[in-house]
Enzyme design. Sequence first.
Site, PDB file in Angstrom:
ATOM      1  N   ASP A 162       0.840  -1.168  -0.132  1.00  0.00           N
ATOM      2  CA  ASP A 162      -0.040   0.153  -0.078  1.00  0.00           C
ATOM      3  C   ASP A 162       1.023   1.126  -0.066  1.00  0.00           C
ATOM      4  OD1 ASP A 162      -3.205   0.668   0.939  1.00  0.00           O
ATOM      5  OD2 ASP A 162      -1.651   2.263   1.263  1.00  0.00           O
TER       6      ASP A 162
ATOM      7  N   ASP B  47      -8.867   4.288  -7.736  1.00  0.00           N
ATOM      8  CA  ASP B  47     -10.262   4.006  -7.126  1.00  0.00           C
ATOM      9  C   ASP B  47     -11.101   5.265  -6.749  1.00  0.00           C
ATOM     10  OD1 ASP B  47      -9.815   0.962  -7.415  1.00  0.00           O
ATOM     11  OD2 ASP B  47      -8.375   1.320  -5.853  1.00  0.00           O
TER      12      ASP B  47
HETATM   13  C1  LIG Z   1      -8.879   1.367 -10.888  1.00  0.00           C
HETATM   14  S1  LIG Z   1      -7.201   0.441 -10.803  1.00  0.00           S
HETATM   15  C2  LIG Z   1      -6.472   1.409 -11.941  1.00  0.00           C
HETATM   16  C3  LIG Z   1      -5.196   0.554 -12.805  1.00  0.00           C
HETATM   17  C4  LIG Z   1      -4.213   1.408 -13.792  1.00  0.00           C
HETATM   18  N1  LIG Z   1      -3.696   2.553 -13.179  1.00  0.00           N
HETATM   19  C5  LIG Z   1      -5.130   1.594 -14.735  1.00  0.00           C
HETATM   20  O1  LIG Z   1      -5.250   2.977 -15.197  1.00  0.00           O
HETATM   21  O2  LIG Z   1      -5.330   0.814 -15.700  1.00  0.00           O
HETATM   22  C6  LIG Z   1      -6.672   1.343  -9.255  1.00  0.00           C
HETATM   23  C7  LIG Z   1      -5.422   0.535  -8.809  1.00  0.00           C
HETATM   24  O3  LIG Z   1      -5.009   1.105  -7.963  1.00  0.00           O
HETATM   25  C8  LIG Z   1      -4.564   0.256  -6.674  1.00  0.00           C
HETATM   26  N2  LIG Z   1      -4.599   1.033  -5.477  1.00  0.00           N
HETATM   27  C9  LIG Z   1      -5.463   1.491  -4.881  1.00  0.00           C
HETATM   28  N3  LIG Z   1      -5.074   2.165  -3.787  1.00  0.00           N
HETATM   29  C10 LIG Z   1      -3.704   1.936  -3.758  1.00  0.00           C
HETATM   30  C11 LIG Z   1      -2.764   2.210  -2.680  1.00  0.00           C
HETATM   31  N4  LIG Z   1      -3.172   3.035  -1.475  1.00  0.00           N
HETATM   32  N5  LIG Z   1      -1.360   1.705  -2.729  1.00  0.00           N
HETATM   33  C12 LIG Z   1      -1.153   0.980  -3.939  1.00  0.00           C
HETATM   34  N6  LIG Z   1      -1.987   0.585  -4.936  1.00  0.00           N
HETATM   35  C13 LIG Z   1      -3.302   1.097  -4.666  1.00  0.00           C
HETATM   36  C14 LIG Z   1      -5.515  -0.862  -7.067  1.00  0.00           C
HETATM   37  O4  LIG Z   1      -5.079  -2.051  -6.179  1.00  0.00           O
HETATM   38  C15 LIG Z   1      -5.766  -0.812  -8.220  1.00  0.00           C
HETATM   39  O5  LIG Z   1      -4.910  -1.925  -8.915  1.00  0.00           O
END
Ligand SMILES: C[S@@+](CC[C@H](N)C(=O)[O-])C[C@H]1O[C@@H](n2cnc3c(N)ncnc32)[C@H](O)[C@@H]1O
Length: 205
Positions: free
Chosen positions: A91, A113
């Site tokens: 994270d 997200d």
């Molecule tokens: C909606 S997806 C978008 C993925 C990619 N950026 C794309 O545009 O195709 C959001 C990603 O952010 C990751 N994510 C969300 N909050 C995070 C955090 N605090 N630390 C690391 N990863 C995070 C989620 O696991 C997910 O894979």
Amino acid sequence: MRSRFKKWALPFIEEHEEITLSLPFEDKTFFESAPLYLEIGSGKGDFIVSLAERHPENHYLAVERDVSSLGTLAKKIVEKELTNVKIVYQDFDKVAPELPKEGFKTIYLNFSDPWPKKRHSKRRLTAKPRLETYLSLLEKGGELRQKTDNEGLYEFTKEEVEGTAFINLVDEKDYVFDEENDAMSEYERNFRSEGKPIYRLIYKK
Ligand SMILES: C[S@@+](CC[C@H](N)C(=O)[O-])C[C@H]1O[C@@H](n2cnc3c(N)ncnc32)[C@H](O)[C@@H]1O
């Protein structure tokens, strides 16, 4: 949306120590030996892999907490034999204290997200405390670049930036893809194929 659980992902990531950084970071050479770029929530990695292929002179760090998506990204890095991208399976909030202060040229947030419920707003990657963290990680003149399909998240970012040291450079509600200077993530490709507008914000420190 969470990607389907992939059993092979964690073993693959662990096996490829050459592309993985684990906390606490002991060897900081990767951070210090080239201009440094950070993507938070890289997903399956098309965006960062595309930038890394086009800019071998830069170093790219991908932070992702979903192991299955990260496994797909790891495979792409290995197959393309890229030596300028490293991944962190964690994270972002846990990674941030370990990152070099004023060490990054750009921080990318692609289709983060949206956490649409108000009670979850603190989880959004552009909640104010995280913006302050980004300011501490960016070098002077460095940029925070956000793209999203979600109008609520776009408006939220603009509100949260108020009162911080960020200066707005770009604010677009229907971003026309800039082939030369940008790359497309999996989510962006999907949203564009559905004809959805893409919101884009760029801020400078
Ligand atoms: C909606 S997806 C978008 C993925 C990619 N950026 C794309 O545009 O195709 C959001 C990603 O952010 C990751 N994510 C969300 N909050 C995070 C955090 N605090 N630390 C690391 N990863 C995070 C989620 O696991 C997910 O894979």
